[in-house]
Write a protein that holds these residues in place. Sequence first.
Motif, PDB file in Angstrom:
ATOM      1  N   ALA A  86       4.541  18.668-112.927  1.00  0.00           N
ATOM      2  CA  ALA A  86       4.153  20.076-112.854  1.00  0.00           C
ATOM      3  C   ALA A  86       5.264  21.000-113.359  1.00  0.00           C
ATOM      4  CB  ALA A  86       3.783  20.435-111.410  1.00  0.00           C
ATOM      5  N   SER A  87       6.512  20.598-113.154  1.00  0.00           N
ATOM      6  CA  SER A  87       7.634  21.423-113.633  1.00  0.00           C
ATOM      7  C   SER A  87       7.727  21.421-115.159  1.00  0.00           C
ATOM      8  CB  SER A  87       8.948  20.920-113.032  1.00  0.00           C
ATOM      9  OG  SER A  87       9.243  19.608-113.507  1.00  0.00           O
ATOM     10  N   LYS A  88       7.290  20.327-115.777  1.00  0.00           N
ATOM     11  CA  LYS A  88       7.301  20.246-117.241  1.00  0.00           C
ATOM     12  C   LYS A  88       6.057  20.872-117.864  1.00  0.00           C
ATOM     13  CE  LYS A  88       9.953  15.916-117.158  1.00  0.00           C
ATOM     14  NZ  LYS A  88       9.911  14.452-117.479  1.00  0.00           N
ATOM     15  N   ASP A  89       4.954  20.854-117.121  1.00  0.00           N
ATOM     16  CA  ASP A  89       3.685  21.372-117.638  1.00  0.00           C
ATOM     17  C   ASP A  89       3.068  22.317-116.607  1.00  0.00           C
ATOM     18  OD1 ASP A  89       1.242  21.888-118.749  1.00  0.00           O
ATOM     19  OD2 ASP A  89       0.471  19.831-118.595  1.00  0.00           O
ATOM     20  N   PRO A  90       3.251  23.626-116.769  1.00  0.00           N
ATOM     21  CA  PRO A  90       2.740  24.600-115.789  1.00  0.00           C
ATOM     22  C   PRO A  90       1.216  24.534-115.605  1.00  0.00           C
ATOM     23  CG  PRO A  90       4.308  25.625-117.285  1.00  0.00           C
ATOM     24  CD  PRO A  90       4.009  24.267-117.846  1.00  0.00           C
ATOM     25  N   SER A  91       0.488  23.995-116.589  1.00  0.00           N
ATOM     26  CA  SER A  91      -0.971  23.920-116.468  1.00  0.00           C
ATOM     27  C   SER A  91      -1.413  22.747-115.595  1.00  0.00           C
ATOM     28  CB  SER A  91      -1.605  23.779-117.857  1.00  0.00           C
ATOM     29  OG  SER A  91      -1.263  22.536-118.452  1.00  0.00           O
ATOM     30  N   PHE A  92      -0.480  21.869-115.253  1.00  0.00           N
ATOM     31  CA  PHE A  92      -0.814  20.699-114.444  1.00  0.00           C
ATOM     32  C   PHE A  92      -0.837  21.094-112.966  1.00  0.00           C
ATOM     33  CE2 PHE A  92       0.486  16.961-111.931  1.00  0.00           C
ATOM     34  CZ  PHE A  92      -0.518  16.076-112.289  1.00  0.00           C
ATOM     35  N   SER A  93      -2.020  21.072-112.380  1.00  0.00           N
ATOM     36  CA  SER A  93      -2.167  21.360-110.953  1.00  0.00           C
ATOM     37  C   SER A  93      -2.714  20.121-110.253  1.00  0.00           C
ATOM     38  CB  SER A  93      -3.100  22.551-110.726  1.00  0.00           C
ATOM     39  OG  SER A  93      -4.371  22.308-111.311  1.00  0.00           O
ATOM     40  N   TYR A  94      -2.399  19.969-108.986  1.00  0.00           N
ATOM     41  CA  TYR A  94      -2.748  18.716-108.308  1.00  0.00           C
ATOM     42  C   TYR A  94      -2.912  18.934-106.812  1.00  0.00           C
ATOM     43  CZ  TYR A  94       2.133  18.760-106.833  1.00  0.00           C
ATOM     44  OH  TYR A  94       3.326  19.122-106.276  1.00  0.00           O
ATOM     45  N   GLU A  95      -3.476  17.929-106.166  1.00  0.00           N
ATOM     46  CA  GLU A  95      -3.529  17.848-104.716  1.00  0.00           C
ATOM     47  C   GLU A  95      -3.527  16.377-104.319  1.00  0.00           C
ATOM     48  OE1 GLU A  95      -7.170  19.099-102.858  1.00  0.00           O
ATOM     49  OE2 GLU A  95      -8.427  17.897-104.195  1.00  0.00           O
ATOM     50  N   VAL A  96      -3.008  16.098-103.149  1.00  0.00           N
ATOM     51  CA  VAL A  96      -3.044  14.759-102.572  1.00  0.00           C
ATOM     52  C   VAL A  96      -3.845  14.845-101.277  1.00  0.00           C
ATOM     53  CG1 VAL A  96      -1.697  12.877-101.565  1.00  0.00           C
ATOM     54  CG2 VAL A  96      -0.837  14.090-103.585  1.00  0.00           C
ATOM     55  N   VAL A  97      -4.890  14.028-101.177  1.00  0.00           N
ATOM     56  CA  VAL A  97      -5.738  14.018 -99.985  1.00  0.00           C
ATOM     57  C   VAL A  97      -5.548  12.681 -99.277  1.00  0.00           C
ATOM     58  CG1 VAL A  97      -8.076  14.238 -99.073  1.00  0.00           C
ATOM     59  CG2 VAL A  97      -7.408  15.513-101.130  1.00  0.00           C
ATOM     60  N   ILE A  98      -5.036  12.734 -98.049  1.00  0.00           N
ATOM     61  CA  ILE A  98      -4.809  11.527 -97.244  1.00  0.00           C
ATOM     62  C   ILE A  98      -5.921  11.433 -96.209  1.00  0.00           C
ATOM     63  CG2 ILE A  98      -3.179  10.310 -95.742  1.00  0.00           C
ATOM     64  CD1 ILE A  98      -1.039  12.334 -96.923  1.00  0.00           C
ATOM     65  N   ILE A  99      -6.565  10.304 -96.134  1.00  0.00           N
ATOM     66  CA  ILE A  99      -7.644  10.102 -95.166  1.00  0.00           C
ATOM     67  C   ILE A  99      -7.192   9.104 -94.124  1.00  0.00           C
ATOM     68  CG2 ILE A  99     -10.063   9.529 -94.810  1.00  0.00           C
ATOM     69  CD1 ILE A  99      -8.799  10.158 -98.320  1.00  0.00           C
ATOM     70  N   ASP A 100      -6.983   9.572 -92.895  1.00  0.00           N
ATOM     71  CA  ASP A 100      -6.591   8.701 -91.792  1.00  0.00           C
ATOM     72  C   ASP A 100      -7.850   8.050 -91.216  1.00  0.00           C
ATOM     73  OD1 ASP A 100      -5.612   7.413 -89.603  1.00  0.00           O
ATOM     74  OD2 ASP A 100      -4.787   9.175 -88.614  1.00  0.00           O
ATOM     75  N   ASP A 101      -8.003   6.753 -91.469  1.00  0.00           N
ATOM     76  CA  ASP A 101      -9.222   6.034 -91.092  1.00  0.00           C
ATOM     77  C   ASP A 101      -9.134   5.459 -89.678  1.00  0.00           C
ATOM     78  OD1 ASP A 101     -11.722   4.871 -91.311  1.00  0.00           O
ATOM     79  OD2 ASP A 101     -11.002   3.106 -92.393  1.00  0.00           O
ATOM     80  N   GLY A 102      -8.876   6.354 -88.715  1.00  0.00           N
ATOM     81  CA  GLY A 102      -8.842   5.930 -87.310  1.00  0.00           C
ATOM     82  C   GLY A 102      -7.612   5.121 -86.952  1.00  0.00           C
ATOM     83  N   SER A 103      -6.464   5.476 -87.515  1.00  0.00           N
ATOM     84  CA  SER A 103      -5.229   4.713 -87.250  1.00  0.00           C
ATOM     85  C   SER A 103      -4.817   4.821 -85.782  1.00  0.00           C
ATOM     86  CB  SER A 103      -4.097   5.229 -88.134  1.00  0.00           C
ATOM     87  OG  SER A 103      -4.409   5.080 -89.498  1.00  0.00           O
ATOM     88  N   ALA A 104      -4.208   3.710 -85.291  1.00  0.00           N
ATOM     89  CA  ALA A 104      -3.732   3.684 -83.908  1.00  0.00           C
ATOM     90  C   ALA A 104      -2.223   3.849 -83.830  1.00  0.00           C
ATOM     91  CB  ALA A 104      -4.141   2.367 -83.246  1.00  0.00           C
ATOM     92  N   ASP A 105      -1.560   3.986 -84.988  1.00  0.00           N
ATOM     93  CA  ASP A 105      -0.101   4.152 -84.992  1.00  0.00           C
ATOM     94  C   ASP A 105       0.257   5.603 -85.355  1.00  0.00           C
ATOM     95  OD1 ASP A 105      -0.756   4.258 -87.643  1.00  0.00           O
ATOM     96  OD2 ASP A 105       0.608   2.672 -88.311  1.00  0.00           O
ATOM     97  N   GLY A 106       1.394   5.801 -86.017  1.00  0.00           N
ATOM     98  CA  GLY A 106       1.845   7.148 -86.329  1.00  0.00           C
ATOM     99  C   GLY A 106       1.446   7.642 -87.703  1.00  0.00           C
ATOM    100  N   THR A 107       0.363   7.098 -88.285  1.00  0.00           N
ATOM    101  CA  THR A 107      -0.072   7.509 -89.623  1.00  0.00           C
ATOM    102  C   THR A 107      -0.379   9.004 -89.677  1.00  0.00           C
ATOM    103  OG1 THR A 107      -0.968   5.319 -90.111  1.00  0.00           O
ATOM    104  CG2 THR A 107      -1.810   7.156 -91.413  1.00  0.00           C
ATOM    105  N   LYS A 108      -1.065   9.501 -88.672  1.00  0.00           N
ATOM    106  CA  LYS A 108      -1.419  10.927 -88.631  1.00  0.00           C
ATOM    107  C   LYS A 108      -0.162  11.791 -88.632  1.00  0.00           C
ATOM    108  CE  LYS A 108      -3.559  14.349 -85.564  1.00  0.00           C
ATOM    109  NZ  LYS A 108      -4.304  14.539 -84.287  1.00  0.00           N
ATOM    110  N   ARG A 109       0.816  11.411 -87.826  1.00  0.00           N
ATOM    111  CA  ARG A 109       2.065  12.176 -87.760  1.00  0.00           C
ATOM    112  C   ARG A 109       2.772  12.191 -89.114  1.00  0.00           C
ATOM    113  NH1 ARG A 109       6.748  10.124 -87.660  1.00  0.00           N
ATOM    114  NH2 ARG A 109       5.984   8.077 -86.961  1.00  0.00           N
TER     115      ARG A 109
END
Length: 357
Positions: free
Chosen positions: A116-139
């Motif tokens: 993104a720093s090299k190409d201002p037109s590059f926009s993004y998002e990261v979507v994390i899906i916590d599939d019912g984790s029992a550990d510290g994944t959510k944290r």
Amino acid sequence: MKRPLDRVESLHLQNLIEVPNHRMEEYMYLLVNFFLIAVVGFIFVVIVEAYRRRNNHLHVEVPAIFEDPNSLKQVPCPHVVDPAEKYMSLIIPAFNEEHRLPGALEETMNYLQQRASKDPSFSYEVVIIDDGSADGTKRVAFEFVRKYTVDKVRVILLGRNHGKGEAIRKGILHSRGELILMLDADGATKVTDLEKLENQIQVIAKKQFQQGKSSPSDPTFRVSDIPVAAFGSRAHLEEKALATRKWYRNFLMKGFHLVVLLAAGPGVRDTQCGFKMFTRAAARRLFSNVRLRRWCFDVELVFLCKWFRIPISEISVNWSEIPGSKVNLMSIPNMLWELVLMSAGYRTGMWRISGST
């Protein structure tokens, strides 16, 4: 000299021979009947289960909400049918990934920020899906939201474990990208390889667009509007894997590949690589129809791509095995069962495909 057998002794001997033969016939009759009953019972169970899952793609549920941990405000959730707001979405399913997720996310965010720093037109998002984790994944996931803001990193909580396929479906349906990449939380595939898939999609999308337009530089061209898919592949590593894996694992994998061939047809050598990219138009059609929620949803994607005539490119990617894999030998029977259900569901017409236009 031996005394010849009289008539009574001959009849007695004949009866002794006929009794075992008669019993053998009874055993064979019972065995055949048992086999037929088992086959009929299996077919009945398959039909009932396939019918039960016929509406799995509808997923009637409470709308997903993204929460901003900095302001504690809820962020409205987009849908894949809405216009794209970002150039690229990265979808990461996570189930008990407290230890492997941080390293993969750091590598991913570093790459995205540098690009993104090299190409201002590059926009993004990261979507994390916590599939019912029992550990510290959510944290761990929310720590990255705090660090990079909810506009760049978002978390969806499924509450209980639904399966990798359902987690990815949920993330993709609520993403904002023109291009949507699904990748595993362990970082087994280098995130930089997304450029290979991206470039191939751009090439194919422009070819598809040119078929109905006079100029490839037409300003109305948007890659998100052309249904195209690109699958990362580890097929080039197969020979080395065959040499290092146990014989029974090779046997099971070969059997699985044969069943995949029968269920989804030829054309894709590595259906199970977790590194796949779709245009928004392709994702809209595919993930509004996916019914399998666990490992075999990848095979269903191949089947649906062929149904919609969405072009698939298989691209070799760099891959390394990371300790802590969730796949084991018991996963194979479950995957085979899902493939049987998929074949029964689509071939009988119980699983109807929507959005074919």
